[in-house]
Motif scaffolding. Sequence first.
Motif, PDB file in Angstrom:
ATOM      1  N   MET A   1     -21.268  48.242  75.704  1.00 18.15           N
ATOM      2  CA  MET A   1     -20.519  47.717  74.612  1.00 18.15           C
ATOM      3  C   MET A   1     -19.199  47.806  74.426  1.00 18.15           C
ATOM      4  O   MET A   1     -18.340  47.128  74.311  1.00 18.15           O
ATOM      5  CB  MET A   1     -21.359  47.863  73.560  1.00 18.15           C
ATOM      6  CG  MET A   1     -20.963  46.957  72.225  1.00 18.15           C
ATOM      7  SD  MET A   1     -21.636  47.464  70.531  1.00 18.15           S
ATOM      8  CE  MET A   1     -23.136  46.990  70.775  1.00 18.15           C
ATOM      9  N   ASN A  61     -23.879  53.164  72.084  1.00 12.87           N
ATOM     10  CA  ASN A  61     -23.388  52.189  71.724  1.00 12.87           C
ATOM     11  C   ASN A  61     -23.466  51.716  70.105  1.00 12.87           C
ATOM     12  O   ASN A  61     -23.873  50.619  69.702  1.00 12.87           O
ATOM     13  CB  ASN A  61     -24.218  50.768  72.274  1.00 12.87           C
ATOM     14  CG  ASN A  61     -23.855  50.639  73.984  1.00 12.87           C
ATOM     15  OD1 ASN A  61     -22.552  51.063  74.230  1.00 12.87           O
ATOM     16  ND2 ASN A  61     -24.936  50.639  74.552  1.00 12.87           N
ATOM     17  N   ASN A  84     -20.268  49.156  64.228  1.00 15.04           N
ATOM     18  CA  ASN A  84     -21.009  47.828  63.687  1.00 15.04           C
ATOM     19  C   ASN A  84     -20.335  46.701  64.436  1.00 15.04           C
ATOM     20  O   ASN A  84     -19.867  45.672  63.982  1.00 15.04           O
ATOM     21  CB  ASN A  84     -20.715  47.769  62.190  1.00 15.04           C
ATOM     22  CG  ASN A  84     -21.659  48.651  61.405  1.00 15.04           C
ATOM     23  OD1 ASN A  84     -22.618  48.926  61.746  1.00 15.04           O
ATOM     24  ND2 ASN A  84     -21.121  48.882  60.212  1.00 15.04           N
ATOM     25  N   VAL A  85     -20.204  46.867  65.888  1.00 16.60           N
ATOM     26  CA  VAL A  85     -19.502  45.796  66.552  1.00 16.60           C
ATOM     27  C   VAL A  85     -20.456  44.806  66.746  1.00 16.60           C
ATOM     28  O   VAL A  85     -21.589  45.058  67.173  1.00 16.60           O
ATOM     29  CB  VAL A  85     -19.333  46.556  68.044  1.00 16.60           C
ATOM     30  CG1 VAL A  85     -18.399  45.472  68.944  1.00 16.60           C
ATOM     31  CG2 VAL A  85     -18.067  47.396  67.793  1.00 16.60           C
ATOM     32  N   ARG A  86     -20.000  43.486  66.510  1.00 15.49           N
ATOM     33  CA  ARG A  86     -20.866  42.175  66.739  1.00 15.49           C
ATOM     34  C   ARG A  86     -20.035  41.329  67.494  1.00 15.49           C
ATOM     35  O   ARG A  86     -19.186  40.354  66.869  1.00 15.49           O
ATOM     36  CB  ARG A  86     -21.357  41.876  65.412  1.00 15.49           C
ATOM     37  CG  ARG A  86     -22.006  42.695  64.401  1.00 15.49           C
ATOM     38  CD  ARG A  86     -22.566  42.379  63.091  1.00 15.49           C
ATOM     39  NE  ARG A  86     -21.472  42.030  62.379  1.00 15.49           N
ATOM     40  CZ  ARG A  86     -20.498  42.739  61.428  1.00 15.49           C
ATOM     41  NH1 ARG A  86     -21.037  44.163  61.778  1.00 15.49           N
ATOM     42  NH2 ARG A  86     -19.519  42.224  60.807  1.00 15.49           N
ATOM     43  N   GLN A  88     -20.542  38.910  69.330  1.00 15.63           N
ATOM     44  CA  GLN A  88     -20.976  37.519  69.174  1.00 15.63           C
ATOM     45  C   GLN A  88     -20.393  36.806  67.664  1.00 15.63           C
ATOM     46  O   GLN A  88     -20.049  35.619  68.066  1.00 15.63           O
ATOM     47  CB  GLN A  88     -22.471  37.235  69.206  1.00 15.63           C
ATOM     48  CG  GLN A  88     -23.316  37.901  68.001  1.00 15.63           C
ATOM     49  CD  GLN A  88     -23.451  39.455  67.982  1.00 15.63           C
ATOM     50  OE1 GLN A  88     -22.716  39.981  68.809  1.00 15.63           O
ATOM     51  NE2 GLN A  88     -24.371  39.627  67.118  1.00 15.63           N
ATOM     52  N   ASP A  89     -20.225  37.535  66.899  1.00 13.27           N
ATOM     53  CA  ASP A  89     -19.546  37.205  65.876  1.00 13.27           C
ATOM     54  C   ASP A  89     -17.906  37.369  65.830  1.00 13.27           C
ATOM     55  O   ASP A  89     -17.077  37.094  64.755  1.00 13.27           O
ATOM     56  CB  ASP A  89     -20.300  37.606  64.482  1.00 13.27           C
ATOM     57  CG  ASP A  89     -21.661  37.227  64.580  1.00 13.27           C
ATOM     58  OD1 ASP A  89     -21.763  35.999  64.839  1.00 13.27           O
ATOM     59  OD2 ASP A  89     -22.667  38.120  64.215  1.00 13.27           O
ATOM     60  N   LYS A  90     -17.558  38.219  66.732  1.00 16.89           N
ATOM     61  CA  LYS A  90     -16.155  38.581  66.798  1.00 16.89           C
ATOM     62  C   LYS A  90     -15.783  39.367  65.445  1.00 16.89           C
ATOM     63  O   LYS A  90     -14.842  39.046  64.711  1.00 16.89           O
ATOM     64  CB  LYS A  90     -15.185  37.335  66.798  1.00 16.89           C
ATOM     65  CG  LYS A  90     -15.179  36.700  68.062  1.00 16.89           C
ATOM     66  CD  LYS A  90     -13.990  35.502  68.369  1.00 16.89           C
ATOM     67  CE  LYS A  90     -14.014  35.121  69.854  1.00 16.89           C
ATOM     68  NZ  LYS A  90     -13.173  34.213  69.919  1.00 16.89           N
ATOM     69  N   SER A  91     -16.425  40.516  65.011  1.00 17.73           N
ATOM     70  CA  SER A  91     -16.542  41.303  63.924  1.00 17.73           C
ATOM     71  C   SER A  91     -16.643  42.710  64.340  1.00 17.73           C
ATOM     72  O   SER A  91     -17.777  42.927  65.232  1.00 17.73           O
ATOM     73  CB  SER A  91     -17.443  40.878  62.945  1.00 17.73           C
ATOM     74  OG  SER A  91     -17.511  41.580  61.679  1.00 17.73           O
ATOM     75  N   LEU A  92     -16.298  43.380  63.611  1.00 14.30           N
ATOM     76  CA  LEU A  92     -16.702  45.013  63.666  1.00 14.30           C
ATOM     77  C   LEU A  92     -15.968  45.719  62.354  1.00 14.30           C
ATOM     78  O   LEU A  92     -15.565  45.116  61.430  1.00 14.30           O
ATOM     79  CB  LEU A  92     -16.155  45.595  64.868  1.00 14.30           C
ATOM     80  CG  LEU A  92     -14.647  45.694  65.242  1.00 14.30           C
ATOM     81  CD1 LEU A  92     -13.610  46.375  64.489  1.00 14.30           C
ATOM     82  CD2 LEU A  92     -14.484  46.015  66.700  1.00 14.30           C
TER      83      LEU A  92
END
Length: 199
Positions: A1, A61, A84-86, A88-92
């Motif tokens: 990740m 990860n 809290n890397v996401r 798929q949502d382009k968010s962290l």
Amino acid sequence: MFEQFENCILKGHLVTLRPLVLNDEKALNECFCVDYFKYFPKHYASSKELVSHAIERKLNNISMPFLILENKSSKPIGMTSLANVRLQDKSLEIGSTFIENHYQKMGYNVECKLLLLQYLFEILSLNRVEFKTDKLNLTSNLAMEKLGFVKEGVFRNHIIMPDGRLRDSVYYSVIKEEWAQTKKIIIDRFNKKLSQYHN
């Protein structure tokens, strides 16, 4: 990740951020203080414990830790992490940040936030970056607000702290539509710190 962050080195006027490695334990020992983690969900007794835990979380990860280096001396003065890397949502989340006492309130943390947010919004094109703080950490909460981050609310009884206290966590965020204006606020604050402390 976290492969995309492995070669991420962010250099500013006062600080450089680079990925933490296990060998940073000794260098961090010089700026380590147990008091820095008073409001952290986990307390650390030594830099060895801190770095080992950060590297373990990276390997699992969970988060990507960065060392904060002071440019003039090249010495480590703290740490910060992406979590809290996401993708798929382009968010962290940016969190787990501490800076040695001597360098606090002098623009170092402001530049850390600026470097990371510029990278996340302008290079990775994220939609959202979030931050959370202990409700009791008034200094951190005020700092978030001065940088123009939007307070979204309080997660009550969110975390059980090492001493058993139930922590309420305050959430802040910056979203892509706000980034241009927030960036101006951060740069203005950073320039004021530079003129105040670094002339």
